[in-house]
Design an enzyme around this catalytic site. Structure first.
Site, PDB file in Angstrom:
ATOM      1  N   ALA A   1       0.832  -1.205   0.000  1.00  0.00           N
ATOM      2  CA  ALA A   1       0.000   0.000   0.000  1.00  0.00           C
ATOM      3  C   ALA A   1       0.863   1.250   0.000  1.00  0.00           C
ATOM      4  CB  ALA A   1      -0.935   0.005   1.217  1.00  0.00           C
ATOM      5  N   ASP A   2       0.341   2.300  -0.606  1.00  0.00           N
ATOM      6  CA  ASP A   2       1.026   3.594  -0.598  1.00  0.00           C
ATOM      7  C   ASP A   2      -0.032   4.697  -0.597  1.00  0.00           C
ATOM      8  OD1 ASP A   2       3.883   4.865  -1.067  1.00  0.00           O
ATOM      9  OD2 ASP A   2       2.457   6.036  -2.241  1.00  0.00           O
ATOM     10  N   THR A   3       0.195   5.736   0.204  1.00  0.00           N
ATOM     11  CA  THR A   3      -0.768   6.830   0.344  1.00  0.00           C
ATOM     12  C   THR A   3      -0.111   8.171   0.041  1.00  0.00           C
ATOM     13  OG1 THR A   3      -1.964   5.620   2.081  1.00  0.00           O
ATOM     14  CG2 THR A   3      -2.370   7.991   1.927  1.00  0.00           C
TER      15      THR A   3
ATOM     16  N   GLY B  22      -3.095   3.558  -2.895  1.00  0.00           N
ATOM     17  CA  GLY B  22      -3.032   2.459  -3.841  1.00  0.00           C
ATOM     18  C   GLY B  22      -2.774   1.176  -3.078  1.00  0.00           C
TER      19      GLY B  22
END
Length: 205
Positions: free
Chosen positions: A70-72, A107
């Site tokens: 995950a990436d924010t 994502g």
């Protein structure tokens, strides 16, 4: 029970998954992040896939293993706002966001190993966040706590800056760092149950 790996050391993502009843281990991705995309939703999908694939390459896992990457990021008027470089950067960012609406994109990549091959499902979630007007004094006091220094957009909605949130449009957990509802929905479409086995006391084991 499936072997589930979270490719992140984020305490917020760890807490969200734990509260959702997921039993998992953590294997932080240490690979270099390379951005080739321009749109926020494409950037976070690209980075989440990179993180998950890095862990997949570093860890030899059996079939059925699930890796969650995950990436924010935060976006405001077309600008991408990552983690602040220092306190001055955090103050500048929050002074820009106060009294307005910005977007939070996360994502997520679900990697599942089948017959020795990793199969990827990648998606992005967007949430609009609106702040009340906030004074520079209040912003400086918040930044001095050190809380915003490891957070995209220089704030944590679940922390002390949450009192300045006027409203959100979309997933709350997405703003925290992982859209849990969407994650479970996408996993269910793949026939994957992320939670452990529920015992007679309603606990997942």
């Amino acid at each position: 029970m499936r072997n589930i790996i979270l490719a992140s050391a984020s305490p917020r993502r760890r807490e969200l998954l734990t509260n959702a009843g997921v039993i998992f281990q953590i294997c932080r991705s240490n690979g270099e992040e390379i951005i080739t995309k321009e749109k926020p939703e494409d950037i976070v999908k690209e980075l989440s896939l990179q993180k998950a694939m890095t862990v997949a390459k570093e860890c030899k896992q059996e079939d059925g293993t699930i890796i969650i990457g995950a990436d924010t990021i935060v976006s405001y008027e077309g600008r991408i706002l990552g983690k602040p470089e220092d306190e001055i950067d955090a103050i500048r960012t929050l002074c820009m966001l106060e009294g307005s609406t910005h977007q939070v994109y996360t994502g997520v990549t679900l990697l599942c190993k089948k017959k020795g091959i990793w199969e990827a499902t990648v998606f992005a979630e967007k949430t609009d966040v609106t702040f009340y007007p906030v004074t520079e004094k209040e912003i400086r006091e918040y930044v001095s706590t050190g809380e915003p220094m490891d957070k995209a957009g220089s704030y944590g909605i679940q922390g002390k800056f949450g009192i300045y949130v006027k409203g959100i449009d979309g997933s709350y957990t997405n703003v925290v760092g992982l859209p849990v509802g969407r994650l479970f929905y996408e996993a269910k479409k793949l026939g994957i149950e992320l939670r452990g086995i529920e015992d007679d006391k309603g606990m997942y084991i």
